[in-house]
Each structure stands twice: as structure tokens, then as C-alpha cells.
Design a protein around this motif. Structure first.
Motif, PDB file in Angstrom:
ATOM      1  N   VAL A 108       0.809  -1.218   0.000  1.00 53.18           N
ATOM      2  CA  VAL A 108       0.000   0.000   0.000  1.00 53.18           C
ATOM      3  C   VAL A 108       0.844   1.269   0.000  1.00 53.18           C
ATOM      4  O   VAL A 108       2.019   1.265   0.371  1.00 53.18           O
ATOM      5  CB  VAL A 108      -0.991   0.057   1.207  1.00 53.18           C
ATOM      6  CG1 VAL A 108      -2.036  -1.035   1.111  1.00 53.18           C
ATOM      7  CG2 VAL A 108      -0.251   0.029   2.533  1.00 53.18           C
ATOM      8  N   SER A 109       0.188   2.340  -0.452  1.00 50.88           N
ATOM      9  CA  SER A 109       0.779   3.668  -0.395  1.00 50.88           C
ATOM     10  C   SER A 109       0.026   4.428   0.697  1.00 50.88           C
ATOM     11  O   SER A 109      -1.205   4.362   0.769  1.00 50.88           O
ATOM     12  CB  SER A 109       0.583   4.318  -1.769  1.00 50.88           C
ATOM     13  OG  SER A 109       0.583   5.707  -1.660  1.00 50.88           O
ATOM     14  N   VAL A 110       0.761   5.121   1.544  1.00 54.58           N
ATOM     15  CA  VAL A 110       0.136   5.855   2.652  1.00 54.58           C
ATOM     16  C   VAL A 110       0.383   7.344   2.450  1.00 54.58           C
ATOM     17  O   VAL A 110       1.539   7.790   2.455  1.00 54.58           O
ATOM     18  CB  VAL A 110       0.726   5.407   4.013  1.00 54.58           C
ATOM     19  CG1 VAL A 110       0.070   6.188   5.159  1.00 54.58           C
ATOM     20  CG2 VAL A 110       0.558   3.909   4.213  1.00 54.58           C
ATOM     21  N   LYS A 111      -0.681   8.094   2.239  1.00 56.65           N
ATOM     22  CA  LYS A 111      -0.562   9.552   2.095  1.00 56.65           C
ATOM     23  C   LYS A 111      -0.879  10.124   3.471  1.00 56.65           C
ATOM     24  O   LYS A 111      -2.039  10.092   3.913  1.00 56.65           O
ATOM     25  CB  LYS A 111      -1.552  10.031   1.027  1.00 56.65           C
ATOM     26  CG  LYS A 111      -1.344  11.466   0.568  1.00 56.65           C
ATOM     27  CD  LYS A 111      -2.156  11.728  -0.710  1.00 56.65           C
ATOM     28  CE  LYS A 111      -1.905  13.086  -1.304  1.00 56.65           C
ATOM     29  NZ  LYS A 111      -2.605  13.280  -2.581  1.00 56.65           N
ATOM     30  N   LEU A 112       0.156  10.591   4.146  1.00 52.84           N
ATOM     31  CA  LEU A 112       0.019  11.026   5.538  1.00 52.84           C
ATOM     32  C   LEU A 112       0.057  12.552   5.611  1.00 52.84           C
ATOM     33  O   LEU A 112       1.044  13.174   5.204  1.00 52.84           O
ATOM     34  CB  LEU A 112       1.165  10.419   6.357  1.00 52.84           C
ATOM     35  CG  LEU A 112       1.065  10.530   7.876  1.00 52.84           C
ATOM     36  CD1 LEU A 112      -0.088   9.675   8.408  1.00 52.84           C
ATOM     37  CD2 LEU A 112       2.382  10.066   8.531  1.00 52.84           C
TER      38      LEU A 112
ATOM     39  N   PRO B 238       1.751  15.022 -15.500  1.00 48.59           N
ATOM     40  CA  PRO B 238       2.473  13.745 -15.622  1.00 48.59           C
ATOM     41  C   PRO B 238       2.859  13.093 -14.284  1.00 48.59           C
ATOM     42  O   PRO B 238       3.152  11.896 -14.242  1.00 48.59           O
ATOM     43  CB  PRO B 238       3.733  14.127 -16.419  1.00 48.59           C
ATOM     44  CG  PRO B 238       3.351  15.370 -17.154  1.00 48.59           C
ATOM     45  CD  PRO B 238       2.403  16.106 -16.267  1.00 48.59           C
ATOM     46  N   ASP B 239       2.810  13.877 -13.203  1.00 46.94           N
ATOM     47  CA  ASP B 239       3.115  13.349 -11.866  1.00 46.94           C
ATOM     48  C   ASP B 239       1.991  12.488 -11.301  1.00 46.94           C
ATOM     49  O   ASP B 239       2.196  11.728 -10.365  1.00 46.94           O
ATOM     50  CB  ASP B 239       3.258  14.551 -10.908  1.00 46.94           C
ATOM     51  CG  ASP B 239       4.606  14.609 -10.261  1.00 46.94           C
ATOM     52  OD1 ASP B 239       5.446  13.751 -10.574  1.00 46.94           O
ATOM     53  OD2 ASP B 239       4.801  15.527  -9.449  1.00 46.94           O
ATOM     54  N   ASN B 240       0.816  12.690 -11.845  1.00 42.97           N
ATOM     55  CA  ASN B 240      -0.360  12.025 -11.282  1.00 42.97           C
ATOM     56  C   ASN B 240      -0.824  10.839 -12.118  1.00 42.97           C
ATOM     57  O   ASN B 240      -1.958  10.384 -11.983  1.00 42.97           O
ATOM     58  CB  ASN B 240      -1.496  13.041 -11.086  1.00 42.97           C
ATOM     59  CG  ASN B 240      -1.240  13.946  -9.892  1.00 42.97           C
ATOM     60  OD1 ASN B 240      -0.546  13.538  -8.953  1.00 42.97           O
ATOM     61  ND2 ASN B 240      -1.774  15.148  -9.925  1.00 42.97           N
ATOM     62  N   VAL B 241       0.057  10.354 -12.987  1.00 38.16           N
ATOM     63  CA  VAL B 241      -0.260   9.164 -13.780  1.00 38.16           C
ATOM     64  C   VAL B 241       0.855   8.139 -13.574  1.00 38.16           C
ATOM     65  O   VAL B 241       2.035   8.458 -13.771  1.00 38.16           O
ATOM     66  CB  VAL B 241      -0.367   9.500 -15.289  1.00 38.16           C
ATOM     67  CG1 VAL B 241      -0.749   8.249 -16.085  1.00 38.16           C
ATOM     68  CG2 VAL B 241      -1.377  10.615 -15.532  1.00 38.16           C
TER      69      VAL B 241
ATOM     70  N   VAL C 247      -4.970   5.557   2.648  1.00 37.28           N
ATOM     71  CA  VAL C 247      -4.183   4.384   2.272  1.00 37.28           C
ATOM     72  C   VAL C 247      -4.769   3.789   0.993  1.00 37.28           C
ATOM     73  O   VAL C 247      -5.965   3.515   0.924  1.00 37.28           O
ATOM     74  CB  VAL C 247      -4.205   3.329   3.411  1.00 37.28           C
ATOM     75  CG1 VAL C 247      -3.364   2.113   3.052  1.00 37.28           C
ATOM     76  CG2 VAL C 247      -3.730   3.962   4.720  1.00 37.28           C
ATOM     77  N   THR C 248      -3.925   3.648  -0.016  1.00 33.59           N
ATOM     78  CA  THR C 248      -4.390   3.072  -1.287  1.00 33.59           C
ATOM     79  C   THR C 248      -3.440   1.963  -1.730  1.00 33.59           C
ATOM     80  O   THR C 248      -2.310   1.865  -1.228  1.00 33.59           O
ATOM     81  CB  THR C 248      -4.435   4.133  -2.417  1.00 33.59           C
ATOM     82  OG1 THR C 248      -3.131   4.712  -2.548  1.00 33.59           O
ATOM     83  CG2 THR C 248      -5.448   5.230  -2.139  1.00 33.59           C
ATOM     84  N   GLN C 249      -3.914   1.172  -2.657  1.00 35.94           N
ATOM     85  CA  GLN C 249      -3.085   0.131  -3.263  1.00 35.94           C
ATOM     86  C   GLN C 249      -1.816   0.776  -3.832  1.00 35.94           C
ATOM     87  O   GLN C 249      -1.899   1.822  -4.489  1.00 35.94           O
ATOM     88  CB  GLN C 249      -3.928  -0.485  -4.388  1.00 35.94           C
ATOM     89  CG  GLN C 249      -3.238  -1.444  -5.303  1.00 35.94           C
ATOM     90  CD  GLN C 249      -4.097  -1.681  -6.562  1.00 35.94           C
ATOM     91  OE1 GLN C 249      -5.137  -1.039  -6.767  1.00 35.94           O
ATOM     92  NE2 GLN C 249      -3.653  -2.601  -7.389  1.00 35.94           N
ATOM     93  N   PHE C 250      -0.664   0.182  -3.549  1.00 36.98           N
ATOM     94  CA  PHE C 250       0.570   0.716  -4.136  1.00 36.98           C
ATOM     95  C   PHE C 250       0.685   0.213  -5.573  1.00 36.98           C
ATOM     96  O   PHE C 250       0.554  -0.981  -5.848  1.00 36.98           O
ATOM     97  CB  PHE C 250       1.806   0.263  -3.335  1.00 36.98           C
ATOM     98  CG  PHE C 250       3.081   0.812  -3.904  1.00 36.98           C
ATOM     99  CD1 PHE C 250       3.492   2.100  -3.593  1.00 36.98           C
ATOM    100  CD2 PHE C 250       3.853   0.056  -4.797  1.00 36.98           C
ATOM    101  CE1 PHE C 250       4.652   2.629  -4.154  1.00 36.98           C
ATOM    102  CE2 PHE C 250       5.010   0.578  -5.360  1.00 36.98           C
ATOM    103  CZ  PHE C 250       5.408   1.862  -5.033  1.00 36.98           C
TER     104      PHE C 250
HETATM  105  N1  LIG Z   1      -0.926   4.472  -4.978  1.00 39.07           N
HETATM  106  C1  LIG Z   1       0.303   4.830  -5.318  1.00 39.07           C
HETATM  107  N2  LIG Z   1       1.169   3.916  -5.830  1.00 39.07           N
HETATM  108  C2  LIG Z   1       2.431   4.288  -6.178  1.00 39.07           C
HETATM  109  N3  LIG Z   1       2.923   5.526  -6.051  1.00 39.07           N
HETATM  110  C3  LIG Z   1       2.114   6.486  -5.537  1.00 39.07           C
HETATM  111  C4  LIG Z   1       0.775   6.190  -5.157  1.00 39.07           C
HETATM  112  N4  LIG Z   1       0.207   7.324  -4.690  1.00 39.07           N
HETATM  113  C5  LIG Z   1       1.149   8.289  -4.792  1.00 39.07           C
HETATM  114  N5  LIG Z   1       2.297   7.798  -5.307  1.00 39.07           N
HETATM  115  C6  LIG Z   1       3.542   8.559  -5.576  1.00 39.07           C
HETATM  116  O1  LIG Z   1       3.582   9.672  -4.710  1.00 39.07           O
HETATM  117  C7  LIG Z   1       3.549  10.904  -5.459  1.00 39.07           C
HETATM  118  C8  LIG Z   1       2.695  11.919  -4.744  1.00 39.07           C
HETATM  119  O2  LIG Z   1       1.384  11.417  -4.551  1.00 39.07           O
HETATM  120  P1  LIG Z   1       0.098  12.325  -4.815  1.00 39.07           P
HETATM  121  O3  LIG Z   1      -1.094  11.596  -4.310  1.00 39.07           O
HETATM  122  O4  LIG Z   1       0.083  12.758  -6.227  1.00 39.07           O
HETATM  123  O5  LIG Z   1       0.404  13.553  -3.840  1.00 39.07           O
HETATM  124  P2  LIG Z   1       0.398  15.149  -4.065  1.00 39.07           P
HETATM  125  O6  LIG Z   1      -0.971  15.587  -3.667  1.00 39.07           O
HETATM  126  O7  LIG Z   1       1.438  15.651  -3.137  1.00 39.07           O
HETATM  127  O8  LIG Z   1       0.749  15.434  -5.493  1.00 39.07           O
HETATM  128  C9  LIG Z   1       3.027  10.507  -6.831  1.00 39.07           C
HETATM  129  O9  LIG Z   1       3.474  11.395  -7.821  1.00 39.07           O
HETATM  130  C10 LIG Z   1       3.584   9.105  -6.990  1.00 39.07           C
HETATM  131  O10 LIG Z   1       4.942   9.172  -7.377  1.00 39.07           O
END
Ligand SMILES: Nc1ncnc2c1ncn2[C@@H]1O[C@H](COP(=O)(O)OP(=O)(O)O)[C@@H](O)[C@H]1O
Ligand SMILES: [Mg+2]
Length: 248
Positions: free
Chosen positions: A21-25, A154-157, A68-71
Motif C-alpha cells: 500500500v501507499s500511505v498519504k500522511l 504527468p506526476d499524477n499518472v 491508504v491506497t493500493q501501491f
Molecule cells: N498508490 C500509489 N502507488 C504508487 N505511487 C504512488 C501512489 N500514490 C502516490 N504515489 C507517488 O507519490 C507521489 C505523490 O502522490 P500524490 O497523491 O500525487 O500527492 P500530491 O498531492 O502531493 O501530489 C506521486 O506522484 C507518486 O509518485
């Protein structure tokens, strides 16, 4: 959770990898409503069937809110562009294909982009005449219910090894007009000083979606005025110029 593998660090949040998982804290003090809104948007988008990492959990970790989302094992389009600059346009074109595919989904449970823009024009600090012009223009443009990302870049794909594209980061998602979403991406490139890329992006978008450049440009003052609300001093001058309806 150990949270020792940082994927990305921002001023107000950190993104970690923890196994699958990916954790956005989010830092303490981050608006809880904004965290829950981002998670809620993510859930709505996931239910449309558009490909996103699965939402696993919204929780509190050591007093901080977390999504928390799938990595997704793969590379963002930004990483691919950096590793292979000669293919930048190929990745940009891929992003446009993904964005146009996204606009093929409807998302009636999301907030309407038009409502959000009217509200932001009110909060823009622009003078009353300009606000009036912007509200009038906004009301004259068609109101759609397409799935719009609001921060498509491109950061969000993330593309995985099989070539599947996952779009992440849904805090600005709305239902709205595809050309407004494209105008916003164009503006983001311009704000970043990537002028050539912004033009290439717009060429791809217009050609592939069958939209005229003039039509996307009609949205530019509106997305610029909306962006003023973020109140970033280094963007203000630039956005004020772009908010001028008369020029576009
Ligand atoms: N579910 C995920 N799996 C893999 N990498 C992730 C995932 N979520 C985020 N990331 C990585 O973390 C970076 C930042 O996440 P993001 O949700 O876009 O935050 P922000 O709001 O700061 O832009 C993404 O550009 C990517 O590299
Ligand atoms: Mg992001």
C-alpha cells in the motif's frame, strides 16, 4: 506501520510505501474536511470504473490523518520523461489519451466544476467588473458532467509494467467540461514555465478530442481566476494577466 520508505515529501504531507500500500500522511493541522473530501472523491472515481489504485483505508496514524491506497508498482509519466527525454512527447501524448478516456466517464456524485469556479471567482479578490465578466462567461459555457481530474499532470499518472495507466491524486476532482480540465492542465504547464510543453499538450488534446483551440482558450481566464484562490505570491502577477476575459 513502520512508514520508513518515503515516496514523496511535500510541505504539508508525506507519501510512503508500506508493502502493498501507499500511505498519504497529512501533517497535523491539515484540514480534515479536505482529507475526507480527497478520499471521498477517490471512492467516487473508483466506483465509476475508471482505473485508480484501490482505496484501502482512511485512518489516523500517530495522530495524523492518512489515506491508504493500493501501491502501484510502476513509474509516473514524469519519471519516464526524466529517464527518457527524447520520448517526452510520447509520454505527453499518452497522458492526453488517458485524460480523454477519463472524460468519457460521467461522475454525477462529484461536485460540479461550474459551481466550484463561481465560488472561486467570488473569492478571487479580483475587482467587481472582472468578477462580473468571469461569472457571465462561465454561465455562457456548457455545463457537462464528465469526470474531470482538476490537476491532471504527468506526476499524477502511474504506468505499471503491463502498461496499465493509474491516475492518482483526486483532491481537485469534479464533474464538468473536458475543455475546462484541459485548460487547467495547460495553465499548470505554463505556471511551471514549461511553455513549449503546454503548447504541445494543447495541440495533442485538441487534435485527439476534436476540440478547437479557441474553445479551450475560452476557459483559460476562468481557470486562472480559480487558481488565484490558492494565493501563491509567485503566481499572482501571471494569473491576474490570464484572468483578463477581454484578452481571450
Ligand atoms: N498508490 C500509489 N502507488 C504508487 N505511487 C504512488 C501512489 N500514490 C502516490 N504515489 C507517488 O507519490 C507521489 C505523490 O502522490 P500524490 O497523491 O500525487 O500527492 P500530491 O498531492 O502531493 O501530489 C506521486 O506522484 C507518486 O509518485
Ligand atoms: Mg500529485
Amino acid at each position: 506501520m513502520k512508514l520508513d520508505t518515503v515516496i514523496a515529501a511535500r510541505s504539508n504531507k508525506t507519501i510512503y510505501r508500506e508493502g502493498n500500500v501507499s500511505v498519504k500522511l497529512f501533517n497535523a493541522g491539515y484540514s480534515i474536511a479536505d482529507v475526507l473530501n480527497e478520499a471521498h472523491n477517490h471512492a467516487i472515481v473508483e466506483e465509476t470504473g475508471f482505473l485508480v489504485p484501490k482505496l484501502e483505508e482512511v485512518s489516523k496514524i500517530d495522530g495524523k490523518w492518512a489515506i491508504v491506497t493500493q501501491f502501484i508498482e510502476g513509474k509516473t509519466l514524469t519519471q519516464s520523461m526524466e529517464e527518457n527525454p527524447a520520448k517526452t512527447d510520447v509520454y505527453l501524448e499518452r497522458m492526453v489519451d488517458i485524460q480523454i478516456a477519463m472524460h468519457g466517464y460521467t461522475a454525477k456524485k462529484l461536485r460540479h466544476h461550474t459551481d466550484k469556479m463561481h465560488e472561486r471567482i467570488d473569492q478571487s479578490g479580483l475587482d467587481q467588473t472582472m468578477q462580473y465578466e468571469l461569472h457571465t462567461r462561465l454561465s455562457s459555457l456548457p455545463k457537462h458532467s464528465k469526470l474531470c481530474h482538476g490537476d491532471m499532470n504527468p506526476d499524477n499518472v502511474i504506468i505499471n509494467a503491463s502498461g496499465d495507466a493509474y491516475v492518482i491524486d483526486w483532491s481537485h476532482a469534479t464533474q464538468g467540461n473536458a475543455s475546462a480540465d484541459a485548460a487547467r492542465t495547460y495553465l499548470l504547464f505554463r505556471i511551471a514555465g514549461e511553455d513549449a510543453r503546454s503548447e504541445q499538450y494543447l495541440d495533442f488534446f485538441c487534435e485527439k478530442s476534436g476540440t478547437s483551440r479557441q474553445y479551450v482558450q475560452k476557459w483559460l481566464p476562468l481557470v486562472a481566476a480559480s487558481q488565484l484562490v490558492q494565493d501563491k505570491p509567485n503566481e499572482r502577477e501571471f494569473l491576474l494577466r490570464w484572468s483578463n476575459v477581454v484578452e481571450y
